[in-house]
Design a protein around this motif. Sequence first.
Motif, short mmCIF file in Angstrom:
data_model
loop_
_atom_site.label_atom_id
_atom_site.label_comp_id
_atom_site.label_asym_id
_atom_site.label_seq_id
_atom_site.Cartn_x
_atom_site.Cartn_y
_atom_site.Cartn_z
N LEU A 16 0.83 -1.21 0.00
CA LEU A 16 0.00 0.00 0.00
C LEU A 16 0.86 1.26 0.00
N GLU A 17 1.94 1.24 0.76
CA GLU A 17 2.83 2.40 0.79
C GLU A 17 3.47 2.63 -0.58
N GLU A 18 3.88 1.53 -1.23
CA GLU A 18 4.45 1.65 -2.58
C GLU A 18 3.45 2.27 -3.54
N ILE A 19 2.21 1.82 -3.45
CA ILE A 19 1.16 2.35 -4.33
C ILE A 19 0.93 3.82 -4.04
N ARG A 20 0.93 4.22 -2.76
CA ARG A 20 0.74 5.63 -2.40
C ARG A 20 1.88 6.48 -2.94
#
Length: 195
Positions: A142-146
């Motif tokens: 999720l952090e990578e996507i953000r």
Amino acid sequence: MRELDALVVLRELVCSTRCSLHNLVHKGGPVVGDEIGQPEYRRLMHDLRRQIAAGQLPVGEPIPSTASLGQQYGVSVTVVRRAVSELRAEGLLYGRPGKGVFVKAKPEEVVSEEEVIKSLASGLADVQSKVDGLESVDVGTLEEIRHELSDLRRIVAVLQTQLIDLYGRLGQPYPRDAASFEGLADSERRRATGA
């Protein structure tokens, strides 16, 4: 010859003990179904379903009374009620209190509705599995996507600013509502440049 006679007698004995419709089926009465070993209510269901499909029991018309069906097929009221109940559950029949039981739809109409329902259920199951997959995404992903989304927003803001500037140099208005995008472009430009 004696063996053949013995087999016939044995067959009659077995049939009369296993087949409560013996007199009706084997002596010229109405045949409920041709499937041996089926429960009585299923045989009655099969015949009623066949009559509905053939139009002998038309949609919107009542079926014979419970007592009449019981007498006609040589089965108990309980068997008739079970058969009617099952056909109601299938969507072929519906009841009106005090009026009787009526034909609701032909079997092929119910089958097409069932196919639509199965198709929708399958689609829902696919969506549910995808949602379950989303729930299992770890925090790192999720952090990578953000971060990727944030980078993409910066790039779009820079490109939009450059387009607005280019249109301005050419003396042309920006094709979209320039005023709302200029304010957005300035804030995005500040975010992109860290100002």
